[in-house]
Design a protein around this motif. Structure first.
Motif, PDB file in Angstrom:
ATOM      1  N   ASN A 187       1.701   7.161  -6.341  1.00  9.58           N
ATOM      2  CA  ASN A 187       0.484   7.925  -6.616  1.00  9.58           C
ATOM      3  C   ASN A 187      -0.432   7.182  -7.594  1.00  9.58           C
ATOM      4  OD1 ASN A 187      -1.182  10.097  -6.092  1.00  9.58           O
ATOM      5  ND2 ASN A 187      -0.349  11.331  -7.761  1.00  9.58           N
ATOM      6  N   LYS A 188      -0.583   5.876  -7.337  1.00 15.23           N
ATOM      7  CA  LYS A 188      -1.434   5.021  -8.164  1.00 15.23           C
ATOM      8  C   LYS A 188      -2.387   4.248  -7.269  1.00 15.23           C
ATOM      9  CE  LYS A 188       1.891   4.461 -11.878  1.00 15.23           C
ATOM     10  NZ  LYS A 188       2.660   3.539 -12.688  1.00 15.23           N
ATOM     11  N   LEU A 242       5.302  -3.645  -9.124  1.00 12.00           N
ATOM     12  CA  LEU A 242       3.972  -3.823  -9.716  1.00 12.00           C
ATOM     13  C   LEU A 242       3.423  -2.501 -10.242  1.00 12.00           C
ATOM     14  CD1 LEU A 242       2.342  -6.311  -7.200  1.00 12.00           C
ATOM     15  CD2 LEU A 242       2.980  -6.777  -9.577  1.00 12.00           C
ATOM     16  N   ALA A 243       3.716  -1.405  -9.543  1.00 15.41           N
ATOM     17  CA  ALA A 243       3.238  -0.090  -9.965  1.00 15.41           C
ATOM     18  C   ALA A 243       4.086   0.502 -11.083  1.00 15.41           C
ATOM     19  CB  ALA A 243       3.232   0.866  -8.771  1.00 15.41           C
ATOM     20  N   GLY A 244       5.266  -0.073 -11.321  1.00 19.59           N
ATOM     21  CA  GLY A 244       6.163   0.481 -12.340  1.00 19.59           C
ATOM     22  C   GLY A 244       6.743   1.805 -11.895  1.00 19.59           C
ATOM     23  N   HIS A 245       6.989   1.947 -10.593  1.00 20.35           N
ATOM     24  CA  HIS A 245       7.476   3.215 -10.047  1.00 20.35           C
ATOM     25  C   HIS A 245       8.926   3.088  -9.619  1.00 20.35           C
ATOM     26  CE1 HIS A 245       7.127   7.165  -8.286  1.00 20.35           C
ATOM     27  NE2 HIS A 245       7.613   6.720  -7.142  1.00 20.35           N
ATOM     28  N   ARG A 246       9.721   4.079  -9.973  1.00 27.85           N
ATOM     29  CA  ARG A 246      11.138   4.092  -9.617  1.00 27.85           C
ATOM     30  C   ARG A 246      11.376   5.167  -8.571  1.00 27.85           C
ATOM     31  NH1 ARG A 246      15.529   5.617 -14.044  1.00 27.85           N
ATOM     32  NH2 ARG A 246      14.863   7.700 -13.499  1.00 27.85           N
ATOM     33  N   LEU A 247      12.042   4.793  -7.495  1.00 23.50           N
ATOM     34  CA  LEU A 247      12.437   5.754  -6.475  1.00 23.50           C
ATOM     35  C   LEU A 247      13.814   6.294  -6.796  1.00 23.50           C
ATOM     36  CD1 LEU A 247      11.453   3.863  -3.197  1.00 23.50           C
ATOM     37  CD2 LEU A 247      10.281   5.815  -4.215  1.00 23.50           C
ATOM     38  N   LYS A 284       0.832  -1.214   0.000  1.00 25.88           N
ATOM     39  CA  LYS A 284       0.000   0.000   0.000  1.00 25.88           C
ATOM     40  C   LYS A 284       0.861   1.256   0.000  1.00 25.88           C
ATOM     41  CE  LYS A 284      -4.083  -1.733   2.420  1.00 25.88           C
ATOM     42  NZ  LYS A 284      -4.827  -1.721   3.687  1.00 25.88           N
ATOM     43  N   ALA A 285       1.897   1.259   0.840  1.00 24.52           N
ATOM     44  CA  ALA A 285       2.796   2.415   0.904  1.00 24.52           C
ATOM     45  C   ALA A 285       3.493   2.650  -0.434  1.00 24.52           C
ATOM     46  CB  ALA A 285       3.828   2.215   2.018  1.00 24.52           C
ATOM     47  N   ALA A 286       3.854   1.578  -1.120  1.00 22.93           N
ATOM     48  CA  ALA A 286       4.509   1.709  -2.426  1.00 22.93           C
ATOM     49  C   ALA A 286       3.559   2.307  -3.457  1.00 22.93           C
ATOM     50  CB  ALA A 286       5.013   0.348  -2.903  1.00 22.93           C
TER      51      ALA A 286
END
Length: 169
Positions: free
Chosen positions: A111-112, A148-153, A104-106
């Motif tokens: 922002n998805k 899974l979200a395809g998000h890069r930090l 959930k935090a990820a």
């Protein structure tokens, strides 16, 4: 690739060729990071046990331990958690599970909206033994969620992953 590019990639690098070594490392990393920006249907993450109970460095010095849990998270029609191994019977099978909290935090960091997911855990980290089973669940969830979200930090300087995990723990 052109012939000169191929020759350049095949060149022997000596210890003093720092710039070229770094250029190659960055190019390889960029390729992996670009691949990880694509939202996935499923991901499997392995996380190690840890201990911060190291003699006089108690809670200040930590180390990874060669015990690994494996978490598979995939998009699904309905939410479910299945588990096997160490502490599987005591593990929460609802949204209070720390792995779910990490996912959930990820998704919040990305922002998805969080989709319905199916979780499967193969736990090899003993529960309530000071080996970081809780932090392993959180980190596995965050990493799985980001992929899974395809998000890069950002990797350098901001410690974004640490900040997300610390806000949970």
């Amino acid at each position: 690739a052109s012939s000169s590019q191929q020759d350049e990639d095949d060149a022997i690098l000596f210890p003093h060729n720092h710039e070229e070594k770094m250029r190659r490392r960055i190019a390889a990393r960029v390729a992996v990071e670009e691949d990880n920006q694509i939202p996935r249907r499923s991901v499997t993450v392995r996380v190690p046990a840890t201990s911060a109970n190291v003699g006089p460095g108690y809670d200040c010095v930590g180390m990874a331990v060669d015990l690994w849990s494996e978490v598979t998270v995939e998009r699904a029609e309905e939410f479910s958690i299945s588990a096997e191994g160490e502490g599987a019977e005591q593990m929460p099978k609802d949204e209070s599970n720390l792995m779910v909290t990490g996912v959930k935090a990820a998704f919040e960091a990305a922002n998805k909206p969080m989709p319905k997911l199916r979780y499967h855990v193969v736990s090899r980290i003993p529960f309530a033994r000071g080996l970081g089973s809780s932090s392993a669940a959180i980190v596995a969830g965050i990493i799985a969620g980001l992929i899974l979200a395809g998000h890069r930090l950002p990797c350098w300087g901001s410690e974004a992953l640490l900040q997300i995990a610390a806000s949970i723990e």
